[in-house]
Design an enzyme around this catalytic site. Structure first.
Site, PDB file in Angstrom:
ATOM      1  N   GLN A  92       0.861  -1.197   0.000  1.00 26.92           N
ATOM      2  CA  GLN A  92       0.000   0.000   0.000  1.00 26.92           C
ATOM      3  C   GLN A  92       0.890   1.236   0.000  1.00 26.92           C
ATOM      4  O   GLN A  92       1.655   1.453   0.939  1.00 26.92           O
ATOM      5  CB  GLN A  92      -0.930   0.016   1.227  1.00 26.92           C
ATOM      6  CG  GLN A  92      -1.899   1.193   1.175  1.00 26.92           C
ATOM      7  CD  GLN A  92      -2.828   1.276   2.389  1.00 26.92           C
ATOM      8  OE1 GLN A  92      -2.717   0.494   3.324  1.00 26.92           O
ATOM      9  NE2 GLN A  92      -3.722   2.246   2.372  1.00 26.92           N
ATOM     10  N   SER A  93       0.789   2.023  -1.076  1.00 25.43           N
ATOM     11  CA  SER A  93       1.671   3.187  -1.198  1.00 25.43           C
ATOM     12  C   SER A  93       0.949   4.500  -0.926  1.00 25.43           C
ATOM     13  O   SER A  93       1.595   5.520  -0.704  1.00 25.43           O
ATOM     14  CB  SER A  93       2.312   3.224  -2.591  1.00 25.43           C
ATOM     15  OG  SER A  93       1.312   3.277  -3.581  1.00 25.43           O
ATOM     16  N   HIS A  98      -8.543   2.468  -1.074  1.00 25.21           N
ATOM     17  CA  HIS A  98      -8.883   2.437  -2.501  1.00 25.21           C
ATOM     18  C   HIS A  98      -9.070   1.009  -2.969  1.00 25.21           C
ATOM     19  O   HIS A  98      -8.371   0.105  -2.525  1.00 25.21           O
ATOM     20  CB  HIS A  98      -7.825   3.146  -3.354  1.00 25.21           C
ATOM     21  CG  HIS A  98      -6.403   2.752  -3.080  1.00 25.21           C
ATOM     22  ND1 HIS A  98      -5.713   3.207  -1.982  1.00 25.21           N
ATOM     23  CD2 HIS A  98      -5.536   1.961  -3.756  1.00 25.21           C
ATOM     24  CE1 HIS A  98      -4.483   2.710  -1.999  1.00 25.21           C
ATOM     25  NE2 HIS A  98      -4.351   1.932  -3.068  1.00 25.21           N
ATOM     26  N   HIS A 100      -8.675  -1.246  -6.276  1.00 27.70           N
ATOM     27  CA  HIS A 100      -8.188  -1.328  -7.645  1.00 27.70           C
ATOM     28  C   HIS A 100      -9.186  -2.183  -8.422  1.00 27.70           C
ATOM     29  O   HIS A 100      -9.487  -3.302  -7.996  1.00 27.70           O
ATOM     30  CB  HIS A 100      -6.835  -2.062  -7.716  1.00 27.70           C
ATOM     31  CG  HIS A 100      -5.698  -1.367  -7.036  1.00 27.70           C
ATOM     32  ND1 HIS A 100      -4.737  -0.679  -7.732  1.00 27.70           N
ATOM     33  CD2 HIS A 100      -5.341  -1.277  -5.729  1.00 27.70           C
ATOM     34  CE1 HIS A 100      -3.823  -0.195  -6.883  1.00 27.70           C
ATOM     35  NE2 HIS A 100      -4.170  -0.553  -5.661  1.00 27.70           N
TER      36      HIS A 100
END
Ligand code: 5GP
Ligand code: ZN
Length: 111
Positions: A92-93, A98, A100
């Protein structure tokens, strides 16, 4: 404000696929497949790890948006993957929840 809060607010530009009062969907800047959209809540929530019952309706709505986009982007029949990364080992950046939505090709477990 975090990156995705700024994208939701429009202060950082993105190619939007959908937006309403509570949810925004936009095309990933580094797509991993022919279809790669990110679905986020406007509300800043760090990850799935901190979801509570307060977000029940919001979470359901995020999946509803994903489902509609899958139809619109032509992958509902061929299939797609919905992924939410949590924390460092998952990669997780961006610390803003979120989903995808990835599809348009045969997916392997490592992508
Ligand atoms: P994560 O690695 O946290 O699960 O997913 C973050 C995603 O956000 C990555 O797939 C990355 O390519 C995407 N991303 C990062 N910065 C931006 C940006 O500024 N604009 C867009 N559209 N996507 C971004
Ligand atoms: Zn945020």
């Amino acid at each position: 404000m975090c990156l995705f809060c700024e994208i939701a607010a429009g202060t950082i530009p993105s190619k939007k696929a959908y937006e309403d009062e509570t949810v925004v969907a936009f095309y990933d800047i580094a797509p991993q497949a022919p279809v790669h959209v990110l679905i986020i809540p406007r509300k800043h929530i760090e990850s799935a790890q901190v979801l509570t019952e307060t977000e029940n309706a919001l979470l359901c709505h995020m999946f509803e948006v994903a489902r509609s986009l899958a139809v619109e982007l032509g992958v509902a029949e061929s299939g797609y993957r919905l992924i939410t990364n949590v924390g460092p080992d998952a990669g997780q950046s961006v610390p803003h929840l979120h989903l995808h939505l990835i599809g348009g090709k045969t997916l392997n477990w490592n992508n």
